[in-house]
Design a protein around this motif. Sequence first.
Motif, short mmCIF file in Angstrom:
data_model
loop_
_atom_site.label_atom_id
_atom_site.label_comp_id
_atom_site.label_asym_id
_atom_site.label_seq_id
_atom_site.Cartn_x
_atom_site.Cartn_y
_atom_site.Cartn_z
N ASP A 1 22.32 4.22 -3.04
CA ASP A 1 22.01 4.43 -4.46
C ASP A 1 23.28 4.83 -5.18
O ASP A 1 24.15 5.45 -4.60
N GLY B 1 5.34 3.68 2.56
CA GLY B 1 4.35 2.67 2.23
C GLY B 1 4.44 1.48 3.16
O GLY B 1 5.36 1.39 3.97
N SER B 2 3.47 0.57 3.02
CA SER B 2 3.44 -0.56 3.94
C SER B 2 3.27 -1.87 3.20
O SER B 2 2.76 -1.91 2.08
N ARG C 1 24.71 7.63 -2.86
CA ARG C 1 23.89 8.37 -1.94
C ARG C 1 23.46 7.38 -0.87
O ARG C 1 22.92 6.32 -1.16
N LYS D 1 9.27 4.86 -4.11
CA LYS D 1 10.69 4.51 -4.16
C LYS D 1 11.36 5.39 -5.21
O LYS D 1 10.86 5.51 -6.33
N SER D 2 12.46 6.02 -4.84
CA SER D 2 13.18 6.80 -5.84
C SER D 2 14.63 6.33 -5.92
O SER D 2 15.18 5.82 -4.95
N PHE D 3 15.20 6.47 -7.10
CA PHE D 3 16.60 6.16 -7.32
C PHE D 3 17.31 7.44 -7.73
O PHE D 3 16.95 8.01 -8.76
N ASP D 4 18.28 7.85 -6.96
CA ASP D 4 19.04 9.04 -7.29
C ASP D 4 18.12 10.20 -7.67
O ASP D 4 18.31 10.87 -8.68
N GLY D 5 17.06 10.38 -6.87
CA GLY D 5 16.17 11.49 -7.11
C GLY D 5 15.05 11.21 -8.10
O GLY D 5 14.06 11.93 -8.12
N GLU E 1 21.03 -1.42 -4.91
CA GLU E 1 20.00 -0.55 -5.45
C GLU E 1 20.53 0.29 -6.60
O GLU E 1 20.49 1.51 -6.57
N TYR F 1 14.56 -4.08 -2.56
CA TYR F 1 14.59 -2.63 -2.42
C TYR F 1 13.85 -2.25 -1.15
O TYR F 1 12.80 -2.80 -0.85
N ALA F 2 14.41 -1.28 -0.43
CA ALA F 2 13.70 -0.75 0.73
C ALA F 2 12.85 0.42 0.26
O ALA F 2 13.37 1.35 -0.34
N PRO F 3 11.53 0.38 0.48
CA PRO F 3 10.68 1.48 0.02
C PRO F 3 10.92 2.75 0.84
O PRO F 3 11.28 2.68 2.01
N ASP F 4 10.75 3.91 0.19
CA ASP F 4 10.88 5.17 0.91
C ASP F 4 9.67 5.40 1.80
O ASP F 4 9.74 6.03 2.84
N ARG G 1 16.45 0.91 7.62
CA ARG G 1 17.34 0.18 6.74
C ARG G 1 18.27 1.17 6.07
O ARG G 1 17.83 2.23 5.62
N ALA H 1 10.66 6.15 -9.07
CA ALA H 1 10.33 4.94 -9.82
C ALA H 1 8.95 4.43 -9.42
O ALA H 1 8.22 3.91 -10.24
N ALA I 1 6.15 1.50 7.87
CA ALA I 1 6.76 0.36 7.20
C ALA I 1 7.58 -0.46 8.17
O ALA I 1 7.94 -1.59 7.88
N SER J 1 10.25 -2.91 -10.11
CA SER J 1 10.63 -2.21 -8.88
C SER J 1 9.66 -2.54 -7.76
O SER J 1 10.06 -2.82 -6.63
N SER K 1 7.68 -5.87 8.33
CA SER K 1 8.77 -5.08 7.77
C SER K 1 9.80 -6.04 7.21
O SER K 1 10.05 -7.10 7.78
N ALA L 1 0.83 -1.20 0.00
CA ALA L 1 0.00 0.00 0.00
C ALA L 1 0.87 1.25 0.00
O ALA L 1 1.78 1.38 0.81
#
Lengths: 500, 311, 368
Positions: free
Chosen positions: C28, A59-60, C363, A12-16, B308, A54-57, C24, A19, C17, A45, A69, A8
């Motif tokens: 990047d 969300g759950s 990063r 997630k972002s990569f280098d700004g 990543e 990937y660790a999400p920025d 964690r 995604a 989360a 992704s 987790s 939910a």
Amino acid sequence: MNSALQLAGIRKSFDGALALDGASFESRSGEVHALLGENGAGKSSLMNVAAGLYAPDAGSISINGAPISLSGPASARSHGIGMVHQHFKLVRPFTVAENVLLANPQPHFASGLRDIRDAIKKQVDALKFSIDPDRRIDSMTVAEQQQAEIVKVLVGGARILILDEPTAVLTDAEAVGLLEIVQRLARSGTAVVLVTHKLQDVKRYADVVTIMRGGRTVATLDPRQSTAEELTELTVGQTSALPERTPHQGGETRLNVGALTYTRADGRTMLNNTSFFVRAGEIYGIAGVSGNGQAELAEALIGAIEPSLGEIWVDGAGDIGHAGQARRREAAIAAIPADRYAYALAGSLPIQDNLAVAQIRSGRYGSVFRLDRAAMRRDAIAAVKDYDVQGVRSVKQKASLLSGGNAQKLVIAREFSLEPEVVVAHSPSRGLDARACAAVHQRLIAARERGAAIVLISEDLDEILSLSDRIGVMTRGAIVAEFERPADRQAIGRAMVDHA
Amino acid sequence: MIDFLVNWLANTPVTAAPYALAALGLIIAERSGVLNLTAEGLMLVGALAGAGTCLALGGYPALALVAAMVAASAVSLLFAVLVVVLRINQVIAGLSVVFFCQGFTGLVGTLAKWQNKQLTGLPPLKIWPLSEIPGIGRILFQQDPIVYLTILIFFAVNFLLFRTMLGLRIRSVGENPGAADAAGVSVTLHRIFAIVAGSSLIGLAGGYISVVSVKLWVTGMTGGRGWIAVALVVFARWAPWPALAGALLFGCIEALIPQIAAAGIRVPQYLMLMTPYLATIAVMIWVGTKDSGITQEPGALGQPHVREERR
Amino acid sequence: MHDILRRAEPLTSPVPASPRGFGRLTLDVRQNLPPWKQAVFVGSSLILGLAISVAILALAGIPPLTLASELAGVLTAENLRGVLIQAAPLILVGLGASVAFRIGFWNLGIEGQMIFGGIFAAAISIYDIGPPATRLILMGMAAALGGALWVLLVVFLKLRFRVNEIIATLLLNYVAMYFLFHLLYGAWQDAKTAFPQSTPFRPFERLTDIGYGVNSGLLIAIAGVLAAGWLIHLSRIGFYTRFISANPRMAKVVGVPVQTATIWIIAISGACSGLAGFVNVASQEGRLTQSYANGYVFSGVLIAFLSRNDPIVVAIVAFLIAVLFITGQTLQVFYQIPFTMVQMIEAIIVMAVASSEFLIRHRIRWIR
């Protein structure tokens, strides 16, 4: 039926670069849930988040309704989540059993390997697979490797099985076999997530489909109750048609590949008497299951490898298979390779250098002693405009900052600046979105109209069928069948399998 | 002639053991995917730590060798952080560590006044009655304990890499870190472990040279043996058995040099001293001419792992 | 089966989360960082490296204040002359290393190439070849040739037999050193002194002062900087080098003459090191000695690395390393600190600066 895996509001972002932008997804036990979307829509992704890679920025994630987790892939597995990645996560010099053991660690190596071997045999029998636990991965076909991946995940006790583009590397027949097995798995209580961009697979095998676009999940619906057009519109947003093409005129032979043979350093013969010819104003498509020598054929044609035997004859330049670079340039072959950053671009160098490099020896950009950077810059700005390369702030910026589609346009701009007589394109639209893909196809057709001879090597049968005037099917390093346009898809599919 | 041969071969295990130990240590590290050029430096650290312990305690060679292992492992932790955690170019990091060690051991050895002081060494272990067999006995059964230990370590390394879960994980991290990561294996921890564990053997190799073989400390005393060990690993295609064979070959060559002088054969001595290096290059050429069909080079050798990463 | 059309909205309110508290750490790869931030990272890591070096020296018995006064002493007018003399070979090895690194060739055989540069130059003197007026020029050319030939041997081994150049160049340093010893303890030994040295060069075979205390060796180095700057930035071969290092496979496919360019660049690299050997034997030593090439391999690597292979920056960094060299010599004479200390500090600086690349390229984020 209850919710097995629930994601939910995942961001997630990569280098700004974003995604995933608040993507949500729910799959239930006992159903095949398709995740449909274009390349780059964020499907992989999102599933990599579910698999703990990937660790999400934000969300759950919940399993069976309880929030969890994930600290990494191991913890995802302990929650019963197993993922078969598009690029298999297998250690190639290891056997199947060793790979399965690695992912399902046992306290002792020797006894663990024995137990694992038994577990593999059980799964293989249950799924009617054909793999031997003691074979090394690097001696297996792609379809067998995929079976090994699935077995690896199931031996680990996965109750949620994520398959990322599983049919991309399979023949039509293999894909049908796999999807039927997957459906059976779901019926026995597993929650299956099928990541794909193929509408047919979704319509035939999925119980539910969630559509992704631009990092968001746009809709979840029943595929049987919706039309293909509806699904396409949700996936792409808009579609564009191919340009008109004149019927093929049958010009003179421009390229003749004769009995080309190439044996790799490790002794495997990748090209085995490959022979075909291409006429002026013709697109010759080469279809086949990935790994049957297409990559080597492309490499030999563009001069990245030297064939062991046979000739590559080009009108006006003669045999260039073993020729030096000077003769190759005379032949004016344009190369659009599959892996842009392997053979076509130097990602860390400026756009203008990448454009200029092909003509540097002609003296267009200054003498041996003094480079003419102003001329490079002028031409680069013109090329970026002509070929509609987006995202260029300055022609001095690094080529790697361009997106896949724009990088491909850059390659085409350079290669077509030489007015090539022969074009070699290997999976030219791999990884591109629909619009960029259409632009690339338009350029190829324009070159055909101009009278160039074009070799189009692709594992995407749709691409081959829509563009080619003639089609050769490549199996085990040889052209085993040829078809004239309009070709019968089923017949081509059979040719790809029969000779395997 | 027989005497010459027996003398020569009896000295070979002593010259071969450091090569074998260092190569085995490098194999452990490189099997985890880390290009390890640090051997020359870590051997110096081991040599200095061993000699220093002996001089400070007035003996205790066994303890000195343990100190050599610990010291080299400690310094290798620095290398591990540089390449595994900070993902620095592995060649630059390896070279920096070597030159750091050369400078540092030179500094400490001189300031502590450990230069050129005689050490007691380890007495040979006679395996009676085999040691009394003429010729063979002297060659095989009158060596110092470390030579025998090296053989045990060889089997232990083989067992570790190919018969344990830990070894499976180390090799998986070296072949395909992405796959290992997805399987839940920590790439970082396994690479650090492989570097540090392997470096203890490299340290032992260095300590053996100063404490057992030469019996004193001189600045820069390893004289390129670490680089030869690096070449040996390439020659062995990252497999322990050929590495042992290669170590014996280089041991033979190195042991021959003093024998020739002792036998009174007149050969220009400095040209003679070149032979181990020229032999190494010759071996590398031989590897290059061979059909490189089945190589066991770790698939991810020299590549840092970032999960990543997206293109 | 359910046939309801589900909109993909969050079905439950988002929960944190991470119910267990810890987050964690993720990493990047990043594409671009503003230059000023890069400079801050590099600068602060450089300062950290120097601080560690000062701390180690303090433990070795040189208090920071003493170190500062010695450093000030080195930078006075009369000592600056020594620094400039020392800078010349360092600039040349820095250039040699950087042109090779530009195409991804690890030339670690700088000492061997310096040794052969010195030997070839000395041969011109010993066998009295050519008229006195052009003797120095001939010696310089011979030295460049000697260095180039010694490294081309490795290029041949690499192209023909795929021998790794890191190992080959390093091992050939030892071979060159023993060959030098073979000469100095044998045929070329100065009969008058019985030291392992050749007979001194004649006055017209030596690099001399050209006024203001500047040695003509420095002129050679400055000419080298200009030539290398032209080669890298303006010439066609410089353009090729960028593609060879960025993507050699692609370079070959688009028609860059990879092999020819590689051979030329490496030959130039070896020639630079050979010239450095010539400068050392013909100015500082005035004869062939045992140790005129000691400690230059890593200095070359360091200078090339810190200057990011740019010839102009090479000159600046080399000057600073020359200060370090001269300070090291002073500490050796007055405080009995072995000269290997210089190498240790160089290594610490490289490690520190290389570590800053980590922050520039990645990063790090803590996701809770």
